[in-house]
Design an enzyme around this catalytic site. Structure first.
Site, PDB file in Angstrom:
ATOM      1  N   ARG A  53      20.501 -25.424  -9.129  1.00  0.00           N
ATOM      2  CA  ARG A  53      21.958 -25.664  -9.022  1.00  0.00           C
ATOM      3  C   ARG A  53      22.523 -26.424 -10.223  1.00  0.00           C
ATOM      4  O   ARG A  53      23.593 -27.040 -10.150  1.00  0.00           O
ATOM      5  CB  ARG A  53      22.306 -26.411  -7.733  1.00  0.00           C
ATOM      6  CG  ARG A  53      21.878 -25.651  -6.509  1.00  0.00           C
ATOM      7  CD  ARG A  53      22.509 -26.199  -5.255  1.00  0.00           C
ATOM      8  NE  ARG A  53      21.991 -25.492  -4.099  1.00  0.00           N
ATOM      9  CZ  ARG A  53      20.890 -25.837  -3.447  1.00  0.00           C
ATOM     10  NH1 ARG A  53      20.200 -26.889  -3.822  1.00  0.00           N
ATOM     11  NH2 ARG A  53      20.481 -25.130  -2.418  1.00  0.00           N
ATOM     12  N   LYS A  67      31.491 -22.006 -21.496  1.00  0.00           N
ATOM     13  CA  LYS A  67      31.551 -20.701 -20.833  1.00  0.00           C
ATOM     14  C   LYS A  67      30.193 -20.046 -20.978  1.00  0.00           C
ATOM     15  O   LYS A  67      29.688 -19.891 -22.093  1.00  0.00           O
ATOM     16  CB  LYS A  67      32.602 -19.807 -21.493  1.00  0.00           C
ATOM     17  CG  LYS A  67      33.991 -19.999 -20.944  1.00  0.00           C
ATOM     18  CD  LYS A  67      34.901 -18.887 -21.443  1.00  0.00           C
ATOM     19  CE  LYS A  67      36.303 -19.072 -20.957  1.00  0.00           C
ATOM     20  NZ  LYS A  67      37.208 -18.036 -21.517  1.00  0.00           N
ATOM     21  N   GLU A  98      40.209 -22.908 -17.871  1.00  0.00           N
ATOM     22  CA  GLU A  98      41.098 -21.798 -18.220  1.00  0.00           C
ATOM     23  C   GLU A  98      42.154 -21.513 -17.141  1.00  0.00           C
ATOM     24  O   GLU A  98      42.296 -20.401 -16.657  1.00  0.00           O
ATOM     25  CB  GLU A  98      40.290 -20.528 -18.519  1.00  0.00           C
ATOM     26  CG  GLU A  98      41.128 -19.527 -19.318  1.00  0.00           C
ATOM     27  CD  GLU A  98      40.324 -18.356 -19.857  1.00  0.00           C
ATOM     28  OE1 GLU A  98      39.294 -18.588 -20.514  1.00  0.00           O
ATOM     29  OE2 GLU A  98      40.737 -17.218 -19.630  1.00  0.00           O
ATOM     30  N   ARG A 133      43.774 -22.453 -22.385  1.00  0.00           N
ATOM     31  CA  ARG A 133      42.470 -21.966 -22.870  1.00  0.00           C
ATOM     32  C   ARG A 133      42.469 -20.446 -22.989  1.00  0.00           C
ATOM     33  O   ARG A 133      41.745 -19.878 -23.813  1.00  0.00           O
ATOM     34  CB  ARG A 133      41.337 -22.443 -21.953  1.00  0.00           C
ATOM     35  CG  ARG A 133      39.983 -22.022 -22.493  1.00  0.00           C
ATOM     36  CD  ARG A 133      38.820 -22.742 -21.892  1.00  0.00           C
ATOM     37  NE  ARG A 133      37.586 -22.270 -22.500  1.00  0.00           N
ATOM     38  CZ  ARG A 133      36.402 -22.774 -22.323  1.00  0.00           C
ATOM     39  NH1 ARG A 133      36.252 -23.817 -21.541  1.00  0.00           N
ATOM     40  NH2 ARG A 133      35.342 -22.271 -22.931  1.00  0.00           N
ATOM     41  N   HIS A 173      40.943 -10.339 -27.251  1.00  0.00           N
ATOM     42  CA  HIS A 173      39.730 -10.072 -26.476  1.00  0.00           C
ATOM     43  C   HIS A 173      39.907  -8.983 -25.426  1.00  0.00           C
ATOM     44  O   HIS A 173      38.939  -8.301 -25.090  1.00  0.00           O
ATOM     45  CB  HIS A 173      39.217 -11.366 -25.824  1.00  0.00           C
ATOM     46  CG  HIS A 173      38.537 -12.293 -26.790  1.00  0.00           C
ATOM     47  ND1 HIS A 173      39.149 -12.768 -27.931  1.00  0.00           N
ATOM     48  CD2 HIS A 173      37.282 -12.818 -26.797  1.00  0.00           C
ATOM     49  CE1 HIS A 173      38.307 -13.552 -28.574  1.00  0.00           C
ATOM     50  NE2 HIS A 173      37.165 -13.601 -27.916  1.00  0.00           N
ATOM     51  N   HIS A 223      37.154  -6.461 -25.736  1.00  0.00           N
ATOM     52  CA  HIS A 223      36.151  -6.193 -24.694  1.00  0.00           C
ATOM     53  C   HIS A 223      36.161  -4.725 -24.308  1.00  0.00           C
ATOM     54  O   HIS A 223      35.111  -4.146 -24.008  1.00  0.00           O
ATOM     55  CB  HIS A 223      36.421  -7.070 -23.461  1.00  0.00           C
ATOM     56  CG  HIS A 223      36.019  -8.508 -23.667  1.00  0.00           C
ATOM     57  ND1 HIS A 223      36.343  -9.510 -22.791  1.00  0.00           N
ATOM     58  CD2 HIS A 223      35.312  -9.112 -24.656  1.00  0.00           C
ATOM     59  CE1 HIS A 223      35.856 -10.657 -23.227  1.00  0.00           C
ATOM     60  NE2 HIS A 223      35.231 -10.445 -24.364  1.00  0.00           N
ATOM     61  N   HIS A 237      30.744  -8.245 -31.441  1.00  0.00           N
ATOM     62  CA  HIS A 237      31.832  -8.889 -30.701  1.00  0.00           C
ATOM     63  C   HIS A 237      32.968  -9.323 -31.641  1.00  0.00           C
ATOM     64  O   HIS A 237      34.143  -9.026 -31.398  1.00  0.00           O
ATOM     65  CB  HIS A 237      31.274 -10.099 -29.939  1.00  0.00           C
ATOM     66  CG  HIS A 237      32.317 -10.893 -29.223  1.00  0.00           C
ATOM     67  ND1 HIS A 237      32.910 -10.450 -28.065  1.00  0.00           N
ATOM     68  CD2 HIS A 237      32.899 -12.090 -29.510  1.00  0.00           C
ATOM     69  CE1 HIS A 237      33.801 -11.338 -27.660  1.00  0.00           C
ATOM     70  NE2 HIS A 237      33.815 -12.351 -28.514  1.00  0.00           N
TER      71      HIS A 237
HETATM   72  P1  NAD Z   1      24.227 -12.576 -31.321  1.00  0.00           P
HETATM   73  O1  NAD Z   1      23.874 -13.730 -30.506  1.00  0.00           O
HETATM   74  O2  NAD Z   1      23.835 -11.238 -30.849  1.00  0.00           O
HETATM   75  O3  NAD Z   1      23.670 -12.811 -32.782  1.00  0.00           O
HETATM   76  C1  NAD Z   1      23.905 -11.830 -33.746  1.00  0.00           C
HETATM   77  C2  NAD Z   1      22.634 -11.371 -34.468  1.00  0.00           C
HETATM   78  O4  NAD Z   1      22.303 -12.315 -35.465  1.00  0.00           O
HETATM   79  C3  NAD Z   1      21.423 -11.242 -33.588  1.00  0.00           C
HETATM   80  O5  NAD Z   1      20.669 -10.144 -34.015  1.00  0.00           O
HETATM   81  C4  NAD Z   1      20.676 -12.520 -33.855  1.00  0.00           C
HETATM   82  O6  NAD Z   1      19.289 -12.415 -33.607  1.00  0.00           O
HETATM   83  C5  NAD Z   1      20.945 -12.731 -35.313  1.00  0.00           C
HETATM   84  N1  NAD Z   1      20.912 -14.099 -35.784  1.00  0.00           N
HETATM   85  C6  NAD Z   1      21.450 -15.173 -35.165  1.00  0.00           C
HETATM   86  N2  NAD Z   1      21.380 -16.234 -35.956  1.00  0.00           N
HETATM   87  C7  NAD Z   1      20.752 -15.847 -37.086  1.00  0.00           C
HETATM   88  C8  NAD Z   1      20.384 -16.520 -38.263  1.00  0.00           C
HETATM   89  N3  NAD Z   1      20.717 -17.797 -38.491  1.00  0.00           N
HETATM   90  N4  NAD Z   1      19.739 -15.827 -39.201  1.00  0.00           N
HETATM   91  C9  NAD Z   1      19.439 -14.499 -39.025  1.00  0.00           C
HETATM   92  N5  NAD Z   1      19.776 -13.803 -37.931  1.00  0.00           N
HETATM   93  C10 NAD Z   1      20.439 -14.489 -36.971  1.00  0.00           C
HETATM   94  O7  NAD Z   1      25.833 -12.501 -31.550  1.00  0.00           O
HETATM   95  P2  NAD Z   1      26.965 -13.596 -31.723  1.00  0.00           P
HETATM   96  O8  NAD Z   1      28.009 -12.954 -32.524  1.00  0.00           O
HETATM   97  O9  NAD Z   1      26.420 -14.912 -32.142  1.00  0.00           O
HETATM   98  O10 NAD Z   1      27.500 -13.795 -30.246  1.00  0.00           O
HETATM   99  C11 NAD Z   1      28.164 -12.776 -29.544  1.00  0.00           C
HETATM  100  C12 NAD Z   1      28.112 -13.120 -28.087  1.00  0.00           C
HETATM  101  O11 NAD Z   1      28.810 -14.339 -27.856  1.00  0.00           O
HETATM  102  C13 NAD Z   1      28.774 -12.092 -27.207  1.00  0.00           C
HETATM  103  O12 NAD Z   1      27.926 -11.832 -26.120  1.00  0.00           O
HETATM  104  C14 NAD Z   1      30.049 -12.762 -26.734  1.00  0.00           C
HETATM  105  O13 NAD Z   1      30.446 -12.330 -25.466  1.00  0.00           O
HETATM  106  C15 NAD Z   1      29.627 -14.200 -26.714  1.00  0.00           C
HETATM  107  N6  NAD Z   1      30.739 -15.145 -26.842  1.00  0.00           N
HETATM  108  C16 NAD Z   1      30.788 -16.155 -25.943  1.00  0.00           C
HETATM  109  C17 NAD Z   1      31.800 -17.091 -26.038  1.00  0.00           C
HETATM  110  C18 NAD Z   1      31.810 -18.254 -25.097  1.00  0.00           C
HETATM  111  O14 NAD Z   1      32.794 -18.998 -25.099  1.00  0.00           O
HETATM  112  N7  NAD Z   1      30.782 -18.464 -24.344  1.00  0.00           N
HETATM  113  C19 NAD Z   1      32.739 -17.004 -27.073  1.00  0.00           C
HETATM  114  C20 NAD Z   1      32.633 -15.959 -27.978  1.00  0.00           C
HETATM  115  C21 NAD Z   1      31.614 -15.029 -27.861  1.00  0.00           C
HETATM  116  N1  GLY Z   2      35.811 -18.010 -26.312  1.00  0.00           N
HETATM  117  C1  GLY Z   2      36.784 -18.218 -25.281  1.00  0.00           C
HETATM  118  C2  GLY Z   2      36.670 -19.527 -24.601  1.00  0.00           C
HETATM  119  O1  GLY Z   2      35.792 -20.309 -24.875  1.00  0.00           O
HETATM  120  O2  GLY Z   2      37.458 -19.821 -23.766  1.00  0.00           O
END
Ligand code: NAD
Ligand code: GLY
Length: 359
Positions: free
Chosen positions: A117, A139, A233, A237, A244, A248, A261
């Protein structure tokens, strides 16, 4: 090193930004007990796992390596994290350490939110996108096959450690995708930051480390203010979702494996800007400035060729939909955004049509 705080009362936490921070291991000061589970992926483990693990030699440190990619951000892969926690007899004081980009961070954070939890977790973001956006704000989620980030929870990390040196190994396409989220802060609430970025487009394109560190700091500053003002949110936020709803839809339509993304969000922000112009909220020159900056940074400025009906239907699954009504983030100018359901359906149709011919 510079430090920012996400001011959330008893859930407040620091964001450390600097060089060599993985090596220095300051994340160990945020452990609550002698147990930790590093969650990473097969790419990152070759690059940085040993460095992180070295600093955890005195605690029980288990590791889960997830397969690399958005396509694996699902419930099935999440189970691997729970398996490792149970197999290692991790108790409720254990800490998950997320070493990776947004995919690893979102999955590790969601596992931390669920296990017993809720246990604590630390973000060690390694992509630009994760450093400026996903690691901050709590998030966490996995994807449903038909809807992005649909299964998740709000769960804040206890610290975010941004080592800017790790960006040196980041592939250029990933780096550029991260710039889209940096620009987003300028568009939704910080016109001065947008001007600053515009003036430094060549340096950003070249990955100038000083300019990049400042851009990361200013992005995290913006994000931490937004999150502190509206953690769950209920209001502002949602502005962080500029582009997006469109983005999305692009990611879902293309199966989470061809558009990054940040790329989808870049095309989505252009679509939101185009609609804002059609709705008479923003002048065409502002939209053109956005398109021009994206072009300088080699970011997409139009979606893939999808039929408008499919696009609209996917947009209808967005989490901002309220009682069946679609809400969008639109712009009243650079640095001013709003969430609204008050738009003409014809404006959306016109944007989808115009962008279809542009792609
Ligand atoms: P990712 O995590 O897939 O990383 C991108 C690629 O880069 C992967 O192949 C990874 O292995 C590689 N990589 C990462 N760091 C590296 C480094 N330093 N050197 C070499 N390779 C490296 O993609 P991302 O763009 O970081 O994240 C996208 C995700 O984040 C999506 O799923 C999206 O929905 C999510 N997201 C979440 C929020 C949130 O608020 N939680 C906000 C924006 C995006
Ligand atoms: N990336 C959107 C949020 O954190 O709210």
């Amino acid at each position: 090193m510079r430090t920012l705080y996400v001011e959330l009362g008893e859930r407040a936490y620091p964001i450390y930004i600097g060089r060599g921070l993985l090596e220095q291991g300051l994340y160990t000061r945020h452990l609550d007990s002698a147990q930790a589970l590093i969650v990473t992926n097969t790419t990152l483990s070759d690059l940085y796992l040993d460095t992180v693990r070295r600093n955890l030699a005195r605690v029980q440190c288990d590791v889960v390596q997830l397969p690399d990619g958005e396509a694996y951000k699902n419930l099935r892969e999440l189970e691997k994290i729970f398996d490792a926690l149970v197999d290692g007899h991790h108790d409720r004081y254990s800490t998950i350490i997320a070493l990776g980009g947004g995919v690893v961070g979102d999955m590790a954070g969601f596992a931390a939110a669920c296990y017993q939890r809720g246990i604590q977790f630390i973000q060690l973001p390694t992509t630009l996108l994760a450093q400026v956006d996903s690691s901050v704000g709590g998030k966490t989620a996995v994807n449903h096959p038909r809807a992005k980030n649909m299964i998740g929870a709000f769960h804040q990390p206890v610290a975010v450690v941004i080592d800017t040196d790790v960006l040196e190994s980041l592939p250029v396409r990933e780096y550029r995708a991260g710039l889209a989220e940096v620009i987003k802060y300028g568009l939704i609430r910080d016109a001065e930051f947008f001007d600053w970025l515009e003036a430094r487009a060549p340096a950003l394109s070249e990955r100038d480390p000083e300019v990049l560190r400042e851009a990361i700091y200013r992005s995290c500053h913006n994000k931490s203010e937004v999150v502190a003002g509206d953690e769950r949110e209920r209001g502002d936020r949602a502005l962080l979702n500029l582009g997006h709803t469109f983005g999305h839809a692009i990611e879902t339509a293309t199966g989470y494996n061809s558009w990054l993304h940040g790329e989808a969000v870049a095309a989505g922000m252009v679509m939101a800007a185009d609609m804002s112009v059609r709705e008479g909220r923003m002048g065409a020159p502002a939209r053109d400035r956005i398109v021009s900056l994206f072009r300088q940074l080699s970011l997409p400025t139009a979606p893939p060729a999808l039929c408008p009906e499919e696009f609209r239907s996917l947009m209808g699954q967005d989490k901002k939909v309220e009682r069946g009504q679609m809400r969008l983030v639109l712009m009243d100018g650079i640095g001013e955004a709003c969430v609204t359901a008050d738009f003409e359906p014809q404006a959306l149709d016109a944007t989808l049509d115009a962008m279809r011919s542009a792609s």
